[in-house]
Enzyme design. Structure first.
Site, PDB file in Angstrom:
ATOM      1  N   GLY A  15       0.800  -1.219   0.000  1.00 16.43           N
ATOM      2  CA  GLY A  15       0.000   0.000   0.000  1.00 16.43           C
ATOM      3  C   GLY A  15       0.834   1.272   0.000  1.00 16.43           C
ATOM      4  O   GLY A  15       1.870   1.369  -0.656  1.00 16.43           O
ATOM      5  N   ILE A  16       0.382   2.245   0.767  1.00 17.62           N
ATOM      6  CA  ILE A  16       1.096   3.527   0.844  1.00 17.62           C
ATOM      7  C   ILE A  16       2.516   3.292   1.356  1.00 17.62           C
ATOM      8  O   ILE A  16       3.474   3.883   0.861  1.00 17.62           O
ATOM      9  CB  ILE A  16       0.340   4.510   1.772  1.00 17.62           C
ATOM     10  CG1 ILE A  16      -1.005   4.908   1.149  1.00 17.62           C
ATOM     11  CG2 ILE A  16       1.183   5.760   2.039  1.00 17.62           C
ATOM     12  CD1 ILE A  16      -1.899   5.746   2.070  1.00 17.62           C
ATOM     13  N   GLY A  88      -1.024   0.710   9.890  1.00 12.41           N
ATOM     14  CA  GLY A  88      -2.355   1.037  10.404  1.00 12.41           C
ATOM     15  C   GLY A  88      -3.382   0.014   9.951  1.00 12.41           C
ATOM     16  O   GLY A  88      -3.226  -0.628   8.926  1.00 12.41           O
ATOM     17  N   ILE A  89      -4.419  -0.127  10.780  1.00 11.50           N
ATOM     18  CA  ILE A  89      -5.523  -1.037  10.441  1.00 11.50           C
ATOM     19  C   ILE A  89      -6.846  -0.303  10.648  1.00 11.50           C
ATOM     20  O   ILE A  89      -6.900   0.696  11.377  1.00 11.50           O
ATOM     21  CB  ILE A  89      -5.519  -2.318  11.316  1.00 11.50           C
ATOM     22  CG1 ILE A  89      -5.606  -1.965  12.824  1.00 11.50           C
ATOM     23  CG2 ILE A  89      -4.283  -3.157  11.026  1.00 11.50           C
ATOM     24  CD1 ILE A  89      -5.895  -3.173  13.714  1.00 11.50           C
ATOM     25  N   GLN A 145     -15.186  10.464  11.116  1.00 17.61           N
ATOM     26  CA  GLN A 145     -15.842   9.711  10.031  1.00 17.61           C
ATOM     27  C   GLN A 145     -16.857   8.752  10.626  1.00 17.61           C
ATOM     28  O   GLN A 145     -16.540   8.018  11.568  1.00 17.61           O
ATOM     29  CB  GLN A 145     -14.795   8.937   9.213  1.00 17.61           C
ATOM     30  CG  GLN A 145     -15.354   7.955   8.200  1.00 17.61           C
ATOM     31  CD  GLN A 145     -16.230   8.613   7.143  1.00 17.61           C
ATOM     32  OE1 GLN A 145     -16.041   9.774   6.782  1.00 17.61           O
ATOM     33  NE2 GLN A 145     -17.225   7.894   6.658  1.00 17.61           N
ATOM     34  N   TYR A 151     -10.727   4.433  14.767  1.00 20.40           N
ATOM     35  CA  TYR A 151      -9.678   4.874  13.821  1.00 20.40           C
ATOM     36  C   TYR A 151      -9.483   6.390  13.899  1.00 20.40           C
ATOM     37  O   TYR A 151      -8.345   6.888  13.932  1.00 20.40           O
ATOM     38  CB  TYR A 151     -10.113   4.445  12.419  1.00 20.40           C
ATOM     39  CG  TYR A 151      -9.118   4.674  11.307  1.00 20.40           C
ATOM     40  CD1 TYR A 151      -8.108   3.753  11.050  1.00 20.40           C
ATOM     41  CD2 TYR A 151      -9.234   5.786  10.472  1.00 20.40           C
ATOM     42  CE1 TYR A 151      -7.221   3.953   9.995  1.00 20.40           C
ATOM     43  CE2 TYR A 151      -8.352   5.982   9.415  1.00 20.40           C
ATOM     44  CZ  TYR A 151      -7.356   5.061   9.182  1.00 20.40           C
ATOM     45  OH  TYR A 151      -6.476   5.256   8.135  1.00 20.40           O
ATOM     46  N   TYR A 183      -8.658   9.703   0.837  1.00 21.55           N
ATOM     47  CA  TYR A 183      -8.949   8.347   0.351  1.00 21.55           C
ATOM     48  C   TYR A 183      -7.987   8.008  -0.793  1.00 21.55           C
ATOM     49  O   TYR A 183      -7.970   8.668  -1.825  1.00 21.55           O
ATOM     50  CB  TYR A 183     -10.421   8.242  -0.059  1.00 21.55           C
ATOM     51  CG  TYR A 183     -11.297   8.141   1.184  1.00 21.55           C
ATOM     52  CD1 TYR A 183     -11.841   6.922   1.580  1.00 21.55           C
ATOM     53  CD2 TYR A 183     -11.512   9.249   2.002  1.00 21.55           C
ATOM     54  CE1 TYR A 183     -12.600   6.810   2.745  1.00 21.55           C
ATOM     55  CE2 TYR A 183     -12.270   9.151   3.164  1.00 21.55           C
ATOM     56  CZ  TYR A 183     -12.799   7.933   3.526  1.00 21.55           C
ATOM     57  OH  TYR A 183     -13.537   7.820   4.688  1.00 21.55           O
ATOM     58  N   ILE A 184      -7.168   7.002  -0.561  1.00 21.67           N
ATOM     59  CA  ILE A 184      -6.083   6.620  -1.481  1.00 21.67           C
ATOM     60  C   ILE A 184      -6.367   5.208  -2.005  1.00 21.67           C
ATOM     61  O   ILE A 184      -6.911   4.373  -1.267  1.00 21.67           O
ATOM     62  CB  ILE A 184      -4.720   6.634  -0.727  1.00 21.67           C
ATOM     63  CG1 ILE A 184      -4.484   7.973   0.003  1.00 21.67           C
ATOM     64  CG2 ILE A 184      -3.558   6.306  -1.674  1.00 21.67           C
ATOM     65  CD1 ILE A 184      -4.278   9.189  -0.849  1.00 21.67           C
TER      66      ILE A 184
HETATM   67  N1  CAA Z   1     -23.890   9.779   7.960  1.00 21.05           N
HETATM   68  C1  CAA Z   1     -25.072   9.583   8.599  1.00 21.05           C
HETATM   69  N2  CAA Z   1     -25.694   8.404   8.609  1.00 21.05           N
HETATM   70  C2  CAA Z   1     -25.128   7.403   7.945  1.00 21.05           C
HETATM   71  C3  CAA Z   1     -23.910   7.552   7.262  1.00 21.05           C
HETATM   72  C4  CAA Z   1     -23.288   8.795   7.273  1.00 21.05           C
HETATM   73  N3  CAA Z   1     -22.108   9.030   6.647  1.00 21.05           N
HETATM   74  N4  CAA Z   1     -23.585   6.356   6.696  1.00 21.05           N
HETATM   75  C5  CAA Z   1     -24.577   5.505   7.047  1.00 21.05           C
HETATM   76  N5  CAA Z   1     -25.509   6.135   7.780  1.00 21.05           N
HETATM   77  C6  CAA Z   1     -26.733   5.558   8.365  1.00 21.05           C
HETATM   78  C7  CAA Z   1     -27.374   4.581   7.396  1.00 21.05           C
HETATM   79  O1  CAA Z   1     -28.251   5.266   6.532  1.00 21.05           O
HETATM   80  C8  CAA Z   1     -28.091   3.630   8.334  1.00 21.05           C
HETATM   81  O2  CAA Z   1     -29.258   4.248   8.781  1.00 21.05           O
HETATM   82  P1  CAA Z   1     -30.625   3.413   8.950  1.00 21.05           P
HETATM   83  O3  CAA Z   1     -30.291   2.346   9.956  1.00 21.05           O
HETATM   84  O4  CAA Z   1     -31.603   4.412   9.417  1.00 21.05           O
HETATM   85  O5  CAA Z   1     -30.898   2.860   7.577  1.00 21.05           O
HETATM   86  C9  CAA Z   1     -27.168   3.556   9.543  1.00 21.05           C
HETATM   87  O6  CAA Z   1     -26.361   4.750   9.483  1.00 21.05           O
HETATM   88  C10 CAA Z   1     -26.280   2.327   9.517  1.00 21.05           C
HETATM   89  O7  CAA Z   1     -25.472   2.403   8.319  1.00 21.05           O
HETATM   90  P2  CAA Z   1     -24.963   1.102   7.573  1.00 21.05           P
HETATM   91  O8  CAA Z   1     -26.145   0.291   7.112  1.00 21.05           O
HETATM   92  O9  CAA Z   1     -23.949   1.501   6.555  1.00 21.05           O
HETATM   93  O10 CAA Z   1     -24.278   0.299   8.780  1.00 21.05           O
HETATM   94  P3  CAA Z   1     -23.363  -0.917   8.655  1.00 21.05           P
HETATM   95  O11 CAA Z   1     -23.233  -1.437  10.054  1.00 21.05           O
HETATM   96  O12 CAA Z   1     -23.776  -1.841   7.573  1.00 21.05           O
HETATM   97  O13 CAA Z   1     -21.965  -0.286   8.150  1.00 21.05           O
HETATM   98  C11 CAA Z   1     -19.951   0.932   8.305  1.00 21.05           C
HETATM   99  C12 CAA Z   1     -21.266   0.584   8.976  1.00 21.05           C
HETATM  100  C13 CAA Z   1     -19.160  -0.360   7.971  1.00 21.05           C
HETATM  101  C14 CAA Z   1     -19.131   1.752   9.259  1.00 21.05           C
HETATM  102  C15 CAA Z   1     -20.223   1.700   7.004  1.00 21.05           C
HETATM  103  O14 CAA Z   1     -21.041   2.809   7.319  1.00 21.05           O
HETATM  104  C16 CAA Z   1     -18.947   2.211   6.367  1.00 21.05           C
HETATM  105  O15 CAA Z   1     -18.240   1.466   5.695  1.00 21.05           O
HETATM  106  N6  CAA Z   1     -18.620   3.508   6.535  1.00 21.05           N
HETATM  107  C17 CAA Z   1     -17.446   4.147   5.940  1.00 21.05           C
HETATM  108  C18 CAA Z   1     -16.266   4.017   6.859  1.00 21.05           C
HETATM  109  C19 CAA Z   1     -15.041   4.577   6.166  1.00 21.05           C
HETATM  110  O16 CAA Z   1     -15.058   5.631   5.561  1.00 21.05           O
HETATM  111  N7  CAA Z   1     -13.939   3.860   6.252  1.00 21.05           N
HETATM  112  C20 CAA Z   1     -12.745   4.290   5.623  1.00 21.05           C
HETATM  113  C21 CAA Z   1     -11.845   3.077   5.400  1.00 21.05           C
HETATM  114  S1  CAA Z   1     -10.376   3.536   4.503  1.00 21.05           S
HETATM  115  C22 CAA Z   1      -9.502   4.423   5.601  1.00 21.05           C
HETATM  116  O17 CAA Z   1      -9.790   4.520   6.750  1.00 21.05           O
HETATM  117  C23 CAA Z   1      -8.284   5.080   5.055  1.00 21.05           C
HETATM  118  C24 CAA Z   1      -8.256   6.506   5.408  1.00 21.05           C
HETATM  119  O18 CAA Z   1      -7.480   6.902   6.272  1.00 21.05           O
HETATM  120  C25 CAA Z   1      -9.125   7.441   4.682  1.00 21.05           C
END
Ligand code: CAA
Length: 244
Positions: A15-16, A88-89, A145, A151, A183-184
């Protein structure tokens, strides 16, 4: 050009981190790439690096493992001039459903690892009046986030860690900075649900994800002697998604 010496990159075989290792090797450093999980990536790294670098396996969240691993690197490769805390994880999920281990694993791997590594490397950098420490944070430690309480807390903690250590180290020729990527394109983001990732890409003004190389180039500059006047800085690389 970097001051020739040993550069450690945690999480440096994928990765990075892999792009950072490559860039540091290309600028004359001997790179120790730390990994823990993926043996195949480490074998590939060793083949690619040849005499310019070597992969070392230890758990950066374990204090004693860091002490042993760093001593081994110093013995085999020499004095450490550059440390990149990149390992990182993620264990994404909502706080009200988050298992305790997902909190502790993320804090220990992402944040405690910085303490563990610096604790054994900084004293020697102080003796030699030279060092470059670059921490890899995240946009999500700057803005928060949804789904990343663990994280975001760890990455925000790294920003405070960076500033405090920069103050303690400034008089000893050691700079400490943090690069916060957005986001990379990596394995980490490829594991996200496609619809969630698409919704995030729509929030990025440059309308694309970043590339590992775009982070590595910043790290390479901070690791060089040219960057002597930059310390305690938080440098964002997120395509305009969050203007800190
Ligand atoms: N804001 C407000 N509400 C949100 C939302 C948001 N951004 N995203 C989801 N919701 C709501 C949904 O609409 C849902 O509402 P209802 O129950 O009323 O329908 C509720 O929150 C639950 O959402 P999910 O169904 O998505 O819940 P889940 O348990 O299936 O998934 C999660 C949760 C895995 C955290 C998923 O939301 C997700 O993947 N989020 C993004 C996390 C992210 O950005 N990770 C980055 C990884 S890469 C990284 O970290 C590198 C870096 O440094 C950038």
């Amino acid at each position: 050009m970097a001051k020739n010496g040993v550069a450690i990159v945690t999480g440096g075989t994928r990765g990075i981190g892999l792009e950072i290792s490559r860039e540091l090797m290309d600028t004359g450093n001997l790179v120790a790439a730390i990994y823990f999980g993926n043996n195949e990536a480490a074998i590939c790294f060793d083949e690619e690096a040849g005499k310019r670098g070597k992969a070392y396996k230890f758990d950066v969240s374990n204090f004693n493992a860091c002490e042993r691993g760093i001593a081994e690197i110093e013995n085999e490769l020499g004095e450490i001039n550059v440390l990149v805390n990149n390992a990182g994880i993620t264990r994404d999920g909502l706080l009200h459903k988050m298992p305790e281990e997902n909190w502790h694993n993320v804090i220990e791997t992402n944040l405690t690892s910085c303490y563990n590594m610096c604790r054994f490397i900084v004293p020697k950098m102080r003796e030699r009046n030279y060092g470059r420490i670059i921490n890899i944070g995240s946009i999500n430690g700057q803005k928060g986030q949804f789904g990343q309480v663990n994280y975001a807390a760890a990455k925000a903690g790294m920003i405070g860690f960076t500033k405090a250590l920069a103050l303690e180290s400034a008089a000893k020729g050691i700079t400490v900075n943090i690069v916060c990527p957005g986001y990379i394109e990596t394995d980490m983001t490829s594991q996200m649900k496609p619809e969630v990732l698409d919704s995030i890409i729509r929030q990025i003004p440059v309308a694309r994800m970043g590339k590992p190389r775009e982070v590595a180039d910043i790290v390479s500059f901070l690791a060089s002697e040219k960057a002597a006047f930059i310390t305690g800085s938080t440098i964002s690389a997120n395509g305009g998604q969050y203007l800190a």
